[in-house]
Enzyme design. Structure first.
Site, PDB file in Angstrom:
ATOM      1  N   ASP A  35      30.264  55.776  75.884  1.00  0.00           N
ATOM      2  CA  ASP A  35      28.940  56.571  76.156  1.00  0.00           C
ATOM      3  C   ASP A  35      29.034  58.169  76.613  1.00  0.00           C
ATOM      4  OD1 ASP A  35      26.261  54.927  77.784  1.00  0.00           O
ATOM      5  OD2 ASP A  35      26.715  56.972  78.279  1.00  0.00           O
ATOM      6  N   ILE A  36      28.096  58.769  76.339  1.00  0.00           N
ATOM      7  CA  ILE A  36      28.265  60.201  76.634  1.00  0.00           C
ATOM      8  C   ILE A  36      28.204  60.329  78.158  1.00  0.00           C
ATOM      9  CG2 ILE A  36      25.671  60.882  76.619  1.00  0.00           C
ATOM     10  CD1 ILE A  36      26.257  63.042  74.546  1.00  0.00           C
ATOM     11  N   GLN A  99      16.152  50.458  79.911  1.00  0.00           N
ATOM     12  CA  GLN A  99      16.488  50.840  78.411  1.00  0.00           C
ATOM     13  C   GLN A  99      15.930  52.080  78.007  1.00  0.00           C
ATOM     14  OE1 GLN A  99      15.228  47.668  75.686  1.00  0.00           O
ATOM     15  NE2 GLN A  99      16.065  48.860  73.928  1.00  0.00           N
ATOM     16  N   HIS A 105      21.655  47.640  71.893  1.00  0.00           N
ATOM     17  CA  HIS A 105      23.294  47.917  72.302  1.00  0.00           C
ATOM     18  C   HIS A 105      23.607  47.150  73.808  1.00  0.00           C
ATOM     19  CE1 HIS A 105      20.386  50.745  74.495  1.00  0.00           C
ATOM     20  NE2 HIS A 105      21.385  50.770  75.382  1.00  0.00           N
ATOM     21  N   LEU A 106      24.972  46.858  73.728  1.00  0.00           N
ATOM     22  CA  LEU A 106      25.352  46.431  74.892  1.00  0.00           C
ATOM     23  C   LEU A 106      26.360  47.347  75.575  1.00  0.00           C
ATOM     24  CD1 LEU A 106      28.574  45.582  74.438  1.00  0.00           C
ATOM     25  CD2 LEU A 106      27.529  43.522  73.267  1.00  0.00           C
ATOM     26  N   HIS A 107      26.387  47.349  76.690  1.00  0.00           N
ATOM     27  CA  HIS A 107      27.251  48.131  77.693  1.00  0.00           C
ATOM     28  C   HIS A 107      28.376  47.535  77.997  1.00  0.00           C
ATOM     29  CE1 HIS A 107      24.206  51.641  78.745  1.00  0.00           C
ATOM     30  NE2 HIS A 107      23.477  50.496  78.455  1.00  0.00           N
TER      31      HIS A 107
END
Ligand code: 5GP
Ligand code: ZN
Length: 119
Positions: A35-36, A99, A105-107
């Site tokens: 993740d950024i 969201q 997507h999953l984290h």
């Protein structure tokens, strides 16, 4: 058509290599990248290469692909060595739940204590 790449979708662009990302794993059907704006020492997003707007839509259309995502989450956790201390898998669904990207997507979050319930 369901699952087709969307021209205006950031994660479709990351899947296509048009936007750079720190990719940690890739399979035939999924891509995992950092993740950024990480919220924990391990914060990796796992996405299907196919475009679906959210987790429920993906699960209804493609159960095997949904399972692929979850398996990859486990592989990411193992590679980042957070299995022993625990990690969290999150699918934010809907803007009220945070969201912001409308490509399922999953984290994977780990590497620090994670409060429950989340904020
Ligand atoms: P959501 O809020 O939709 O559940 O998660 C979207 C996530 O994508 C956020 O945690 C955000 O930091 C991350 N993100 C947004 N833009 C980019 C980007 O360009 N590259 C990467 N690697 N992550 C991004
Ligand atoms: Zn997309």
């Amino acid at each position: 058509m369901a699952g087709e790449p969307q021209a205006d979708c950031l994660f479709c662009k990351i899947v296509a290599g048009e936007v750079p990302a720190t990719v940690v794993r890739e399979t035939e059907t999924t891509v995992a990248f950092r993740d950024i704006n990480p919220q924990a020492p391990t914060h990796v997003l796992v996405v299907p290469k196919a475009h679906y707007r959210d987790a429920a839509t993906l699960a209804a259309a493609e159960p095997q692909l949904t399972a692929d995502l979850l398996r990859e989450a486990g592989e990411v956790a193992a590679e980042d060595k957070v299995v022993g201390t625990g990690y969290r898998i999150v699918f934010n669904t809907g803007s009220g739940a945070g969201q912001t990207i409308w490509h399922a997507h999953l984290h994977v979050l780990g590497g620090r204590g994670l409060d429950w319930p989340p904020g």
